[in-house]
Every structure is written in structure tokens, then in C-alpha cells.
Design a protein around this motif. Structure first.
Motif, PDB file in Angstrom:
ATOM      1  N   ILE A  76       2.397  -2.147   5.371  1.00 15.35           N
ATOM      2  CA  ILE A  76       3.354  -3.229   5.607  1.00 15.35           C
ATOM      3  C   ILE A  76       4.538  -3.069   4.661  1.00 15.35           C
ATOM      4  O   ILE A  76       5.684  -2.993   5.089  1.00 15.35           O
ATOM      5  CB  ILE A  76       2.668  -4.605   5.432  1.00 15.35           C
ATOM      6  N   VAL A  77       4.257  -3.035   3.363  1.00 14.68           N
ATOM      7  CA  VAL A  77       5.290  -2.806   2.356  1.00 14.68           C
ATOM      8  C   VAL A  77       4.870  -1.573   1.555  1.00 14.68           C
ATOM      9  O   VAL A  77       3.868  -1.606   0.832  1.00 14.68           O
ATOM     10  CB  VAL A  77       5.449  -4.023   1.419  1.00 14.68           C
ATOM     11  N   PRO A  78       5.616  -0.480   1.692  1.00 17.54           N
ATOM     12  CA  PRO A  78       5.238   0.741   0.974  1.00 17.54           C
ATOM     13  C   PRO A  78       5.508   0.615  -0.530  1.00 17.54           C
ATOM     14  O   PRO A  78       6.532   0.077  -0.952  1.00 17.54           O
ATOM     15  CB  PRO A  78       6.117   1.819   1.604  1.00 17.54           C
ATOM     16  N   VAL A  79       4.555   1.106  -1.311  1.00 18.99           N
ATOM     17  CA  VAL A  79       4.687   1.128  -2.762  1.00 18.99           C
ATOM     18  C   VAL A  79       4.235   2.497  -3.265  1.00 18.99           C
ATOM     19  O   VAL A  79       3.462   3.177  -2.602  1.00 18.99           O
ATOM     20  CB  VAL A  79       3.860   0.004  -3.437  1.00 18.99           C
ATOM     21  N   PRO A  80       4.699   2.895  -4.445  1.00 21.01           N
ATOM     22  CA  PRO A  80       4.241   4.171  -5.001  1.00 21.01           C
ATOM     23  C   PRO A  80       2.772   4.109  -5.418  1.00 21.01           C
ATOM     24  O   PRO A  80       2.204   3.025  -5.615  1.00 21.01           O
ATOM     25  CB  PRO A  80       5.167   4.385  -6.212  1.00 21.01           C
ATOM     26  N   GLY A  81       2.170   5.261  -5.566  1.00 24.19           N
ATOM     27  CA  GLY A  81       0.755   5.376  -5.905  1.00 24.19           C
ATOM     28  C   GLY A  81       0.320   4.581  -7.117  1.00 24.19           C
ATOM     29  O   GLY A  81      -0.749   3.955  -7.083  1.00 24.19           O
ATOM     30  N   PRO A  82       1.093   4.573  -8.218  1.00 22.96           N
ATOM     31  CA  PRO A  82       0.654   3.803  -9.385  1.00 22.96           C
ATOM     32  C   PRO A  82       0.468   2.307  -9.096  1.00 22.96           C
ATOM     33  O   PRO A  82      -0.402   1.666  -9.698  1.00 22.96           O
ATOM     34  CB  PRO A  82       1.767   4.027 -10.409  1.00 22.96           C
ATOM     35  N   SER A 132       0.838  -1.198   0.000  1.00 25.20           N
ATOM     36  CA  SER A 132       0.000   0.000   0.000  1.00 25.20           C
ATOM     37  C   SER A 132       0.875   1.251   0.000  1.00 25.20           C
ATOM     38  O   SER A 132       2.047   1.214   0.367  1.00 25.20           O
ATOM     39  CB  SER A 132      -0.963   0.010   1.187  1.00 25.20           C
ATOM     40  N   THR A 133       0.255   2.327  -0.407  1.00 20.21           N
ATOM     41  CA  THR A 133       0.951   3.608  -0.499  1.00 20.21           C
ATOM     42  C   THR A 133       0.877   4.327   0.841  1.00 20.21           C
ATOM     43  O   THR A 133      -0.210   4.453   1.410  1.00 20.21           O
ATOM     44  CB  THR A 133       0.302   4.472  -1.607  1.00 20.21           C
TER      45      THR A 133
END
Length: 117
Positions: free
Chosen positions: A60-66, A51-52
Motif C-alpha cells: 500500500i505504502v512502500p517503505v525501505p527495508g529498515p 511494507s517493502t
């Protein structure tokens, strides 16, 4: 840029996710029960783990918006394809309307998610 208030979008998004979680394993079960179970794990697990930051309270695991947008599109596609595959038209048509409404109401959130990309 502050995250937009998206209560209506959240409700529609969650309703679409529920359809995906039910219809996708339903569609896959007759062909492969392991694939049906894997589909549920993917549809529920990926958005839970990835999730962003700022979009959810717990990341838990940061990801970019796209990436978050792609995960929503995965849910929408799973709901649409599976509903039309296994359900009669009278049941699949409202899923299509739900998915369309979700796409419309998600736009402000997606603009926000893309602003930091």
C-alpha cells in the motif's frame, strides 16, 4: 538479490505477532481501554499499510527495508514486554523463546531487506 525463502521465519514471525496482538491490549486494558485499542490498531495497521516492495505481494505504502525491520522489532518488543507484564512466568518464558527463534530465523530476510537500503 533474490528474496530468501522464509517459510519457517514467517510462521514464527506471525506467531509472535499474534502474541503481541493479544498480550498488548490485555496489558493496557486495565490502565486505558482507548490505549489498548490504539495498540492493536498500531500493531496490525502499521505492517499492513507500510511494507517493502518485493517483501509482500500487495504494497500500500512502500517503505525501505529498515522500516520493515523496525516494524518487526516493534512486534517482538510488544510481545515480550506485554507477556512478561501480564502473564505468569510459565506463559511468558515460551514467548521469550519464540521471540529469540524469530530473531534468528529473520536474519536472512533482514539481510535481504538491508541489501537495497
Amino acid at each position: 538479490m533474490e528474496r530468501p525463502d522464509d517459510k519457517r521465519a514467517s510462521v514464527l514471525r506471525f506467531a509472535t505477532e499474534l502474541v503481541a496482538w493479544v498480550a498488548t491490549p490485555w496489558a493496557l486494558w486495565p490502565h486505558s481501554w482507548p490505549l489498548a485499542v490504539l495498540a492493536v490498531l498500531v500493531l496490525i495497521g502499521l505492517p499492513t499499510v507500510f511494507s517493502t516492495p518485493g517483501d509482500k505481494a500487495h504494497v500500500i505504502v512502500p517503505v525501505p527495508g529498515p522500516v520493515t525491520i523496525l516494524l518487526v522489532l516493534l512486534q517482538l518488543a510488544a510481545a515480550l514486554v506485554s507477556a512478561w507484564w501480564v502473564w505468569p512466568v510459565w506463559a511468558a518464558l515460551p514467548v521469550s523463546l519464540l521471540a529469540a527463534a524469530t530473531l534468528v530465523t529473520e536474519r536472512p530476510r533482514w539481510r535481504w531487506l538491508l541489501a537495497d537500503a
